[in-house]
Design a protein around this motif. Structure first.
Motif, PDB file in Angstrom:
ATOM      1  N   GLY A 164       2.116  -5.421  -5.996  1.00 15.43           N
ATOM      2  CA  GLY A 164       1.649  -5.719  -4.646  1.00 15.43           C
ATOM      3  C   GLY A 164       2.531  -6.675  -3.877  1.00 15.43           C
ATOM      4  N   ARG A 165       3.529  -7.253  -4.539  1.00 19.66           N
ATOM      5  CA  ARG A 165       4.393  -8.199  -3.830  1.00 19.66           C
ATOM      6  C   ARG A 165       5.751  -7.584  -3.522  1.00 19.66           C
ATOM      7  N   ALA A 166       6.229  -7.870  -2.337  1.00 21.32           N
ATOM      8  CA  ALA A 166       7.522  -7.317  -1.928  1.00 21.32           C
ATOM      9  C   ALA A 166       8.633  -7.979  -2.733  1.00 21.32           C
ATOM     10  N   VAL A 167       9.445  -7.170  -3.361  1.00 18.99           N
ATOM     11  CA  VAL A 167      10.590  -7.692  -4.111  1.00 18.99           C
ATOM     12  C   VAL A 167      11.804  -6.818  -3.825  1.00 18.99           C
TER      13      VAL A 167
ATOM     14  N   VAL B 264       4.269  -4.098   4.934  1.00 20.92           N
ATOM     15  CA  VAL B 264       2.972  -3.845   4.282  1.00 20.92           C
ATOM     16  C   VAL B 264       2.472  -5.118   3.616  1.00 20.92           C
ATOM     17  N   GLU B 265       3.367  -5.796   2.923  1.00 19.46           N
ATOM     18  CA  GLU B 265       2.947  -7.037   2.263  1.00 19.46           C
ATOM     19  C   GLU B 265       2.611  -8.118   3.285  1.00 19.46           C
ATOM     20  N   LEU B 266       3.473  -8.250   4.275  1.00 20.40           N
ATOM     21  CA  LEU B 266       3.250  -9.280   5.296  1.00 20.40           C
ATOM     22  C   LEU B 266       1.858  -9.144   5.911  1.00 20.40           C
ATOM     23  N   LEU B 267       1.514  -7.914   6.288  1.00 20.70           N
ATOM     24  CA  LEU B 267       0.265  -7.740   7.026  1.00 20.70           C
ATOM     25  C   LEU B 267      -0.959  -7.904   6.121  1.00 20.70           C
ATOM     26  N   ARG B 268      -0.745  -7.783   4.859  1.00 19.47           N
ATOM     27  CA  ARG B 268      -1.859  -8.057   3.963  1.00 19.47           C
ATOM     28  C   ARG B 268      -2.094  -9.567   3.888  1.00 19.47           C
TER      29      ARG B 268
END
Ligand SMILES: Cc1cc2nc3c(=O)[nH]c(=O)nc-3n(C[C@H](O)[C@H](O)[C@H](O)COP(=O)(O)OP(=O)(O)OC[C@H]3O[C@@H](n4cnc5c(N)ncnc54)[C@H](O)[C@@H]3O)c2cc1C
Ligand code: FES
Ligand code: FES
Lengths: 784, 167, 284
Positions: B55-58, B112-116
């Motif tokens: 779930g985390r952007a990497v 996607v991650e940011l907006l979560r």
């Protein structure tokens, strides 16, 4: 049906790209595919004593290792394809793999081919090259000096060419001028940084003697030709496919040794071979842009009439003349010295100079940004010298709207323009007067605000083929389209250009949908595959819309003409009695008597009942060769605040008013402007390729080469004016490069304006905080 | 010396073979044929290779494939559901947030991650959050617009990003 | 760019990790944000890479008697999300938000960054200013090293070859202290051209505690001892300006294509002044 021309519809290429289903070159995977990697010179200039491949060949997975000795008799060097005449051009050969000498860091000396990317890379480490280092020279002006090392035996003084342009009587004008200003300008090297590095996949069909090459290319037909030359394979035996291409900005125009070597290996080993550049490799071997040292002068009257412009330019070419390199600082630069102004006397001398650095070629704007920069900087300095507002000076010298077509002193003829209109619009958006008042107030508080204005015009839509021939370009500059209508009324359009982000899969379909009155979903634009598409010259020089667009329109017109004949025949009416209405040919006065485009597509393709003498089928091709270039123009304005303590430049507002004629899709036009401006802001504020004295590239990775990021860039306010070009039937001009052309001087002018109270007239770009701070210290007399 | 790696990619449990030195991005592209994730640099600067790891952007170029053992990966190919674009993809489309498209998968995944984490970011927050992604084509303006538009769409649909992303 | 071949294992326990750390040719990997790029350029060519990123013993942020303790393999992301740290040491989040980018922060660890000791990295300035204590552990045992004795040169620290950094103790701030981090970034990499962390406590209008850590300026991040001379003085403009000048006096500054030594020194003075000013403003 509402027309699509002019409408900002969503792009048709996006769904595949948004879902990760585009196909870029490195995505191509073939059974049995091998991977290539290159051994590259760590020295800028050295003799190659020996290349030992034994150890590398023993690496598990390594299939072959090739050296310059292995390849030199089997392939030809990388050709230079723009042989600018009347300048004593010398283009020494660039061997695909060096065998006598290397001339820049990154010059390839061997190629390793292996079963995996990793094994190829392992092999590279074990190729032992014995070099005898020689002196390097990285500055094009210095390279012409007596003490400079000589790169090529037959190029004395490293001068590849001496090109001159002149018009009017510059000597007399300067001798008699009331006011003269001069500058020494540096236009540093830039690293284009298309986000997709270059890549190539080649496969050889031995039985048929046919080569297929997937390559990151802006112009697959040109690559086909260049590969044919380098590989000695007939052109009709080569298929070049440029699939989705992740940006180019000029860097994917030239022919490179790498893709030819990949083909060579595929042919030699009879297996597919792939090579994909690393970014650090890209920074060393993919072309750079700009690299000028310029001495420029402008003269005029005390009340602001510009009378003359003179230049002496040292244009760095790097170690070899890349494909289009000689044409960039000459034809695309020197011929534009008049800018948007009526400058009656012009003289320019451009030296193309070899240095022990990466070859330089077209980079977004290619020659015109350099020209616009020097003109706009000079105009600014001139205005300051005669104590006039720079906007007033510009306005006074702009070519008046009613003078087009207008031939400038360098001999080229501008098609159309309303330069004052764009200037007025941009000034209105800013409220120039109010800003000047604010600036005066801020100065009293010790704050440094500045405004920079650029009025520009540029040459694009390259260009008439006859001119291409006359200026030594090794190809034509027309473009082409085939419109093929299927029995069910759906249409494919094959084009000679190769869009790579500009959006012609959408805009060209808009043209065709309007023409045929069919839904855009029924149209597909096909580009990039030489097997399918007609001979074309590629996407660069903001030419695809201006030259390829009319080709599409012409081909569609021809299809429609034929459809009309058929409609008349089927409706038993004369063609003169037919009108095109709501996507149908209708017999005037009897609305029931009609044939849709779909009806005609079917009837033409089945050919049950063709008019006498008319062939079956519904398809047409067109080769459109424009009668002239097109000349987009506009005004950009930027306001800045400079923090004199740290040298940091903050952009307060950025306004871009551009005129590219009628816009097929305004959303895409705006996107081009945003991207172009930001690329120019990068050039103005933070991008620079740096070599040390030994020819090592110090900006060899993205850790050191400062490509703009979202957090570093401002919002851009865009607007347009619309002045059609008389050159082509759509009236369109290019918009791909204007942002980069206009923005650089705009920002530098703004910063110099802000720092005027400190007595600063010029700072060389990029205006990094460090550079601006140093200039401020110097202006303050070194006190700190 | 390849190892077998068990992981979950886009909701699917699978096994893949990779040498320990294989970067996650190369395993995704070369072994799993998920070529939507791109490589734009070699110093972990450009973000073209961004995927979600648990779930985390990497940046999948700075993760070894073997490090993904036992983890959940979401790539650009895993966002659209039943042919419907994810709201972030849809917004990039509508706002013309892409040109050549090479950077796009990375931008979409980061977004996607940011907006979560931040369902209603300001323009500055968006520009800061996208610092790890480079786009050479768009000048970022339409990307920022796309992120804002996606944010509002996601808030409107009240579907938490986590549920749609599968990360 | 493809690394040279190596073997990979995941440490099953801290003991496992310590054993690995002592083995020749072995490199530990935490978040990999520095190591993987080095591997890709083959600037590091270990024969074995041992993963310690997931070890629970190295994770987490907890309150201890003397301060807040951070496990070495805690990600920047977790530092940013920590309520505890926001309360005890807000400078950590302030600094961390500017380290790398979102993706890097999601994986990079505080311990990996400190152990890597890049002279342009941000966090060293902070641990220096906070007088953090680093726990170094090997199979031979554990020892505590003050941050101020940890950084020995570019990419060099007080760690022995067989040691791992396991914990970072941030002592509680002095009563009424304010903190601030000021940096100027290199435009391409985002690393610090100069970064300054300051801690200032003020009581009755006079400074009672002042500490400054500086990174990016010299080849080793350093603690500017002269800041202590602020104690007892009123933190006004002139005094802070003078303190800033003193903090970088005699420092031999780095010079590269991004900034001259002269400019770095100048930026350092500006950053120290700003950090002190902000910290003093937040004090009380
Ligand atoms: C694009 C990008 C931008 C960046 N920008 C910045 C920035 O602006 N400012 C900044 O400060 N940093 C920046 N960094 C660096 C980043 O902070 C470090 O990469 C990260 O903190 C290192 O932590 P890691 O866990 O990823 O370490 P790893 O890469 O896993 O390890 C780094 C080194 O430390 C060793 N190591 C790791 N953990 C330990 C331990 N517990 N004990 C002993 N040795 C250990 C490893 O063996 C290795 O030698 C950036 C990195 C990238 C990729
Ligand atoms: S490819 Fe991973 S950050 Fe560039
Ligand atoms: S769209 Fe081309 S790099 Fe972003």
């Amino acid at each position: 049906m509402a027309t699509l021309f002019g409408s900002g519809i969503k792009r048709r290429e996006d769904p595949r790209l948004l879902t990760g289903r585009g196909t870029y070159t490195d995505d191509v995977k073939l059974p049995g595919m091998l991977y290539a990697a290159f051994v590259r010179s760590p020295f800028a200039h050295a003799r190659v004593r020996s290349v030992e491949t034994k150890r590398a060949k023993k690496v598990a997975g390594v299939v072959a290792v090739y050296t310059g000795q292995d390849t030199k008799d089997r392939v030809n060097p990388v050709p230079c394809a723009w042989n600018v005449p009347n300048c004593d051009l010398r283009t020494p050969p660039h061997p695909l793999l060096a065998y006598e000498k290397v001339r820049y860091v990154g010059d390839a000396v061997a190629m390793v081919v292996a079963e995996s990317r990793a094994a190829a890379r392992d092999g590279v480490d074990l190729v032992d090259v014995d070099y005898e280092p020689l002196d390097a020279v990285v500055n094009p002006e210095k390279a012409t000096g007596k003490e400079a090392p000589q790169l090529h035996a037959d190029v004395p003084g490293n001068v590849a060419f001496t090109w001159k342009v002149s018009g009017g009587d510059p000597a007399k004008t300067f001798a008699e001028a009331a006011v003269k200003v001069e500058l020494r300008l540096l236009q540093p090297r830039l690293q284009p940084t298309a986000l997709e590095p270059r890549a190539a996949v080649a496969t050889w069909n031995d039985a048929m003697g046919q080569l297929t090459l997937w390559v990151t290319s802006q112009n697959p037909h040109i690559h086909r030709f260049l590969c044919s030359v380098m590989l000695k394979v007939p052109e009709h035996k080569i298929r070049v496919v440029a699939p989705d291409v992740g940006g180019g900005f000029g860097s994917k125009i030239p022919g490179y040794a790498d893709e030819a070597l990949v083909c060579f290996a595929a042919m030699d080993l009879k297996r597919p071979v792939k090579w994909t550049e690393d970014r650090s490799e890209n920074y060393k071997v993919t072309i750079h842009g700009r690299d000028h040292v310029e001495y420029v002068e402008l003269c005029g009257t005390k009340d602001g009439t510009i009378t003359g412009l003179r230049t002496r330019v040292y244009a760095g070419l790097g170690a070899y003349a890349s494909t289009a390199a000689p044409g960039i600082p000459t034809i695309l630069h020197g011929l534009m010295y008049s800018g948007p102004y009526t400058i009656p006397n012009i003289e320019g001398t451009v030296y193309g100079v070899y240095t022990t650095t990466t070859p330089v070629d077209a980079y977004r704007g290619a020659g015109r940004p350099e020209a616009t920069y020097l003109i706009e900087r000079l105009v600014e300095v001139y205005a300051r010298k005669i104590k006039m507002d720079p906007v007033v000076v510009r306005r006074k010298n702009l070519i008046p709207k009613d003078k087009f077509p207008y031939t400038v002193a360098t001999g080229i003829t501008y098609d159309s323009g309303d330069y004052q209109g764009a200037l007025d619009k941009a000034l209105g958006m800013l409220d120039y007067k109010a800003f000047r008042a604010e600036q005066a107030k801020a100065r009293k508080q010790g704050r440094y605000l500045g405004v920079g204005v650029t009025t520009y015009c540029e040459i694009c839509g390259l260009g008439p083929s006859q001119v291409a021939g006359a200026v030594g370009f090794g190809g034509g500059l027309y473009d082409s389209a085939v419109v093929r209508v299927y029995p069910t009324g759906v249409v494919r359009v094959y084009i000679g250009g190769k869009p790579h982000g500009q959006g012609e899969e959408t805009t060209f379909a808009q043209i065709v949908a309007d023409e045929f009155g069919i839904p855009i979903e029924n149209i597909e634009i096909v580009a990039g595959d030489t097997e399918a598409t007609p001979q074309g010259w590629g996407t660069y020089g903001s030419r695809t819309t201006a030259v390829g667009g009319p080709a599409v329109k012409l081909a569609a017109d021809r299809v429609k003409e034929k459809a009309k004949k058929l409609a008349a025949h089927l409706l038993e009416a004369s063609e003169a009695d037919l009108e095109w209405k709501d996507g149908k040919f209708v017999v005037r006065g009897s609305p029931d008597q009609a044939k849709t485009f779909g009806d005609l597509a079917l009837m033409a393709n089945v050919a049950w009942n063709m008019p006498p003498g008319v062939e079956p089928g519904l398809e047409a091709s067109a080769f459109y060769d424009p009668s002239n270039f097109v000349f987009p123009f506009g005004t950009h304005i930027c306001t800045v605040e400079v923090d004199v303590e740290t040298g940091r430049v903050k952009i307060l507002r950025y306004i871009a008013v551009d005129d590219c004629g009628p816009q097929i899709n305004p959303m895409l036009v705006e996107g081009q402007v945003h991207g172009g401006v930001v690329q120019g802001l990068g050039e103005a504020l933070q991008e620079i390729a740096v070599y040390d004295e030994d020819g090592q590239l110090l900006t060899g990775t993205m850790m050191d080469y400062a490509v703009p990021r979202a957090s570093q860039m401002p919002k851009i306010e865009t607007a347009s004016t619309v002045t059609p070009s008389p050159v082509n039937p759509l009236g369109v001009k290019g918009i791909g490069e204007t942002g980069t052309i206009a923005s650089v001087p705009t920002v530098v002018n703004a910063v110099c304006d802000a720092l005027a109270p400190l007595g600063i007239t010029h700072i060389d770009k990029p205006l990094t905080p460090a550079t601006v701070w140093a200039a401020i210290q110097q202006a303050k007399g070194g006190a700190r | 010396m390849t190892q077998t790696i068990t992981l979950n990619v886009n909701g699917q449990a699978l096994k893949a073979q990779a040498e320990p030195r294989t970067l996650l991005v190369h395993m995704l592209r070369d072994e799993l044929n998920l070529t939507g994730t791109q490589v734009g640099c070699d110093t972990s600067q450009c973000g073209a290779c961004t995927v979600l790891l648990d779930g985390r952007a990497v940046k999948s170029c700075s993760v070894l494939a073997v490090q993904a053992e036992g983890h959940k990966i979401t790539t650009i190919e895993g966002l659209a559901r039943d042919g419907t674009l994810h709201p972030v993809q849809q917004a990039f489309w509508e706002k013309h947030g892409l040109q050549c498209g090479f950077c796009t998968p990375g931008f979409v995944m980061t977004t996607v991650e940011l907006l979560r984490d931040n369902p209603d970011p300001t323009e500055d927050e968006i520009r800061h959050a996208l610092e790890g992604n480079v786009c050479r084509c768009t000048g970022y303006q339409n990307i920022v617009a796309a992120v804002r538009s996606a944010a509002s769409a996601l808030r409107g649909s009240r579907r938490p990003g986590a549920a749609v992303s599968g990360g | 760019m493809i690394p040279a071949a190596f073997e990979y294992t995941r440490a099953r326990s801290l003991a496992d990790a310590l054993k690995a750390a002592g083995t020749r040719g072995t490199k530990v990997i935490a978040g990999g944000q520095s190591l993987v790029p080095l591997l890709r350029f083959r600037l590091a060519q270990p024969s074995v890479v041992v993963d310690i990123g997931h070890l629970p013993q190295l994770q987490g942020i907890k309150r201890a008697k003397q301060g807040t303790v951070i496990g070495a393999a805690t990600t920047y992301r977790d530092l940013l999300d920590s309520k505890l740290l926001h309360n005890t040491h807000p400078i950590i989040a302030e600094t961390t938000a500017g380290i790398g980018d979102r993706q890097v922060r999601n994986r990079g660890t505080i311990g990996g960054g400190l152990a890597h000791a890049d002279p342009a990295s941000d966090m060293p300035a902070v641990v220096l200013a906070l007088d953090a204590v680093l726990t170094l552990q090997s199979r031979r045992g554990k020892r505590s090293v003050p941050a101020r004795k940890f950084f020995k040169g570019p990419f060099a620290t007080a760690m022995k070859k067989d040691e791992l950094l396991t914990e970072i103790l941030l002592p509680f701030l002095p009563q009424g202290a304010g903190t601030a981090y000021e940096s100027f970034e290199q435009a391409a990499s985002g690393y610090a051209l100069v970064g300054v962390a300051a801690v200032v406590a003020v009581s009755g209008g006079a400074v009672t505690h002042a500490a400054v850590g500086i990174t990016g300026l010299a080849d080793t991040p350093f603690f500017a001892a002269s800041a202590a001379k602020l104690i007892g003085r009123t933190p006004n403009k002139e005094i802070l300006r003078a303190a800033a000048a003193a903090a970088v006096e005699g420092v031999s500054a780095n010079e590269d294509i991004h900034a001259s030594a002269e400019y770095r020194l100048h930026l350092a003075r500006v950053a120290v002044r700003k950090a002190l000013t902000t910290a003093a403003g937040r004090a009380g």
